[in-house]
Design an enzyme around this catalytic site. Structure first.
Site, PDB file in Angstrom:
ATOM      1  N   HIS A 146       0.413  -0.979  -0.220  1.00 17.80           N
ATOM      2  CA  HIS A 146      -0.373  -0.121  -0.046  1.00 17.80           C
ATOM      3  C   HIS A 146       0.631   0.899   0.192  1.00 17.80           C
ATOM      4  O   HIS A 146       1.773   1.218  -1.149  1.00 17.80           O
ATOM      5  CB  HIS A 146      -0.986  -0.045   1.871  1.00 17.80           C
ATOM      6  N   CYS A 181      -0.347   0.273   9.474  1.00 17.12           N
ATOM      7  CA  CYS A 181      -0.625   2.125   8.817  1.00 17.12           C
ATOM      8  C   CYS A 181      -2.384   1.571   8.851  1.00 17.12           C
ATOM      9  O   CYS A 181      -2.780   2.686   9.436  1.00 17.12           O
ATOM     10  CB  CYS A 181       0.263   1.926   8.101  1.00 17.12           C
ATOM     11  N   HIS A 182      -2.503   0.676   7.800  1.00 14.86           N
ATOM     12  CA  HIS A 182      -4.007   1.403   7.677  1.00 14.86           C
ATOM     13  C   HIS A 182      -4.597  -0.358   7.450  1.00 14.86           C
ATOM     14  O   HIS A 182      -5.629  -0.660   6.672  1.00 14.86           O
ATOM     15  CB  HIS A 182      -3.945   2.058   6.244  1.00 14.86           C
ATOM     16  N   GLY A 183      -4.277  -1.376   8.191  1.00 16.72           N
ATOM     17  CA  GLY A 183      -4.572  -2.668   8.329  1.00 16.72           C
ATOM     18  C   GLY A 183      -5.153  -3.869   7.260  1.00 16.72           C
ATOM     19  O   GLY A 183      -5.304  -4.426   7.557  1.00 16.72           O
ATOM     20  N   PRO A 234      -6.540  -2.399   2.397  1.00 11.24           N
ATOM     21  CA  PRO A 234      -5.827  -0.870   1.110  1.00 11.24           C
ATOM     22  C   PRO A 234      -4.124  -1.329   0.362  1.00 11.24           C
ATOM     23  O   PRO A 234      -4.672  -1.043  -0.536  1.00 11.24           O
ATOM     24  CB  PRO A 234      -5.054   0.107   1.842  1.00 11.24           C
TER      25      PRO A 234
END
Ligand code: FES
Length: 198
Positions: A126, A152-154, A168
Site C-alpha cells: 500500500h 498503518c492501514h490494516g 488497502p
C-alpha cells in the site's frame, strides 16, 4: 560473475591506456573517467547480492536481513503453515499470484523455490510500511491462520505474502530475486534464471 569478469577486463584496459600515455594525459583523462565510473560503482554496491546462511533458522521462525536498503524476510514454514495456504485461498485478492510481484520461479502455490522457505520484501504494497509478523493462528483474531498485518492501514497478508481482499494494499508482498546455493545458503538479489541465461 559476468559483471566481475567485464570489470576486470575493463580495469586492465584502462590500466593499459593510462600507462601508455604521458603524465599530462593521465591527469587530463583521470577526471572524466572517475566522474563517469563513480555512479555505476555506487549503484553496484547498493544492489550487491546478499548471501544468507539459513542453516540455523528453525521451522516457524523468520529471519530479517537488508538488501538494497529494504527489509527482506526469510521464513521457514512448517507443514501446518503450508497447509494454511489452501484454507485461506478464497479470502485472497490474488491467490494465484497473477500480478507481477514475484519472479516466475515463485509464481506457484507456495510462492517459493523450496516449499518451506519463503523470501519476501517486508514492505506493505500500500504505502510501504513494514507489516508485523503474526505467524501463529489466532494471533490477530480468532479466524486468523497466520501471516502478516500492516499496522498503518490494516492490510493483511497470508503466510505466502498474499494480500487479503478488501484491504488497502493492492498486491501481494514482493518476492525478490533469489536462489539457493545449497540447502542452507540463499543468495538474495541474484535471479538464477537470469544467471543461467547469461
Ligand atoms: S501501508 Fe500498509 S496498509 Fe497502508
Amino acid at each position: 560473475m559476468a559483471d566481475e569478469h567485464v570489470d576486470k577486463d575493463r580495469r586492465r584496459f584502462l590500466t593499459g591506456v593510462t600507462t601508455g600515455v604521458g603524465a599530462a594525459g593521465v591527469a587530463a583523462a583521470a577526471v572524466p573517467f572517475v566522474s563517469s565510473m563513480t555512479p555505476s560503482a555506487k549503484a553496484r554496491a547498493a544492489g550487491a547480492p546478499v548471501l544468507v546462511d539459513i542453516g540455523d533458522l528453525e521451522p516457524g521462525k523468520l529471519l530479517k536481513i537488508e538488501w538494497r536498503g529494504k527489509p527482506v524476510w526469510i521464513i521457514k514454514r512448517t507443514q501446518e503453515m503450508l497447509d494454511s495456504l489452501e484454507t485461506v485461498q478464497d479470502e485472497l485478492a490474488d491467490p494465484d499470484s497473477d500480478r507481477e510481484q514475484q519472479p516466475q520461479y515463485a509464481q506457484n502455490a507456495t510462492r517459493s523455490i523450496e516449499p518451506e522457505v519463503l523470501v519476501l520484501v517486508g514492505l506493505c504494497t500500500h504505502l510501504g510500511c513494514s507489516p508485523l509478523e503474526k505467524l501463529k493462528p489466532g494471533e490477530l483474531d480468532s479466524d486468523w491462520q497466520g501471516g502478516f498485518f500492516c499496522p498503518c492501514h490494516g492490510s493483511k497478508f497470508d503466510l505466502a505474502g498474499r494480500v487479503y481482499k478488501n484491504v488497502p494494499a493492492p498486491t501481494n508482498l514482493e518476492v525478490p530475486p533469489h536462489r539457493f546455493l545449497s540447502d542452507s545458503r540463499v543468495e538474495i538479489g541474484v535471479d538464477s534464471v537470469e544467471e543461467d541465461l547469461a
